[in-house]
Design an enzyme around this catalytic site. Structure first.
Site, PDB file in Angstrom:
ATOM      1  N   ASN A 132      95.594 -68.268  14.165  1.00 54.86           N
ATOM      2  CA  ASN A 132      95.770 -68.001  15.666  1.00 54.86           C
ATOM      3  C   ASN A 132      95.930 -66.487  15.883  1.00 54.86           C
ATOM      4  OD1 ASN A 132      95.615 -68.645  18.462  1.00 54.86           O
ATOM      5  ND2 ASN A 132      97.912 -69.053  18.500  1.00 54.86           N
ATOM      6  N   ASP A 188      98.887 -60.264   8.817  1.00 53.39           N
ATOM      7  CA  ASP A 188      98.993 -61.662   9.402  1.00 53.39           C
ATOM      8  C   ASP A 188      99.420 -62.746   8.562  1.00 53.39           C
ATOM      9  OD1 ASP A 188      99.019 -63.277  11.576  1.00 53.39           O
ATOM     10  OD2 ASP A 188      96.896 -63.839  11.392  1.00 53.39           O
TER      11      ASP A 188
END
Length: 323
Positions: free
Chosen positions: A167, A194
């Site tokens: 996401n 991330d």
């Protein structure tokens, strides 16, 4: 000839709230085409009133729910020149409008209040354009992206492998190209990992798995593969994007190589090709999007506080590695 709608990746399940999500997305597209829409009920679920007000522009007090067949909506969409894809079991509405819309609102507030803003996980063309425009207006804006957004696309989701769920999600080929453009023209300030580890059990079921992928051990290799070995960036540019700029934005001192200073650096073999095997990663979690892919370039020695913490098997360290 009627101009076609932008392609939208819709993620939803075949019933319940997931199906309602798919219907919401279709209704949004129909609204953009100027087709009259009131409200809809899908199975046992009514669409959130917030959706009616913010997207369809229908006051909640004026709702007149009716049963809405998803197949009928698809037919209407096709007849209006639209195109979409539904991937069963991926919850969420993934056309990227939410990301770029929120970013634009943030930049407006930042400019009016003279506040510095940093945007994480930029993944769409709309977001890149918004950052570029905000910077041109003098807003104190910076942003980052991750390697999977400039190397992979939504097509990976077709395999229904939860290791490709994150996401923001993987986007379209056009979005991927926009991320590369943003990196090359300086709109995007940083490339980050991330890093979001999850266990194999958590990632076992595609429909219920949490979002997130690991990236610490592959981020530099992926970036070298995408930019250095394609001639798009020099090594110094990658150092700036992955080290200098992040440290500057976080207010950390820059690392230097000088006599007498404790070493804080990595040694990289930019020509080393390797195929990513999740089981050989040092992370306890193996949810990598790069599994089975061959990358070119790899860190072979990591030194922090003057101590060698890691050495690749391809490198021989006399005296061994200090703990």
């Amino acid at each position: 000839m009627t101009k076609s709608l932008p392609r939208v990746l819709i993620a939803g399940t075949s019933s319940g709230s997931g199906k309602t999500t798919a219907v919401c997305a279709i209704l949004t597209l129909l609204k953009r085409r100027g087709i009259g829409v009131t409200s809809a009920k899908c199975g046992p679920d009514y669409i959130d009133p917030m959706f009616h007000e913010s997207v369809l522009g229908i006051p909640s007090a004026n709702l007149d729910p009716f049963f809405c067949d998803e197949n009928l909506l698809r037919s209407l969409l096709a007849g209006s020149g639209g195109e979409m894809t539904v991937i069963e079991g991926v919850m969420g509405y993934y056309d990227g409008t939410g990301e770029s819309g929120m970013d634009n609102s943030t930049y407006t507030v930042a400019a009016k209040t003279d506040t510095r803003v940093h945007i994480c996980h930029v993944s769409t063309r709309g977001s890149v354009d918004a950052v570029r425009q905000a910077k041109a207006r003098g807003a104190k804006v910076s942003c980052e992206t991750a390697p999977h957004y400039f190397m992979l696309t939504e097509e990976k989701l077709l395999a229904r492998d939860a290791d490709y769920r994150m996401n923001p999600p993987l986007r379209t080929e056009d979005d991927r190209k926009a991320i590369i453009e943003g990196i090359l023209d300086g709109t995007i300030d940083c490339i980050i990992t991330d890093h979001a580890p999850h266990t194999a059990a958590e990632k076992a079921d595609f429909e219920t798995a949490p979002n997130g992928v690991v990236g610490l051990e592959t981020s530099l290799s992926a970036t070298l593969t995408a930019f250095y070995h394609t001639g798009l960036l020099e090594l110094r540019d990658i150092v700036r994007l992955m080290s200098d700029a992040p440290r500057r934005l976080l207010g950390l001192p820059q690392c230097t190589i000088s006599e007498g200073a404790a070493a804080e650096l990595i040694l990289v073999n930019p020509a080393l090709e390797w195929t990513v095997d999740p089981e050989l990663l040092h992370s306890k979690s193996k949810n990598t999007v790069w599994k089975g892919m061959t990358l070119k370039g790899k860190p072979v020695i990591t030194i922090t506080d003057g101590v060698i913490r890691y050495a690749d098997p391809s490198v021989e360290i006399k005296g061994g590695i200090s703990e």
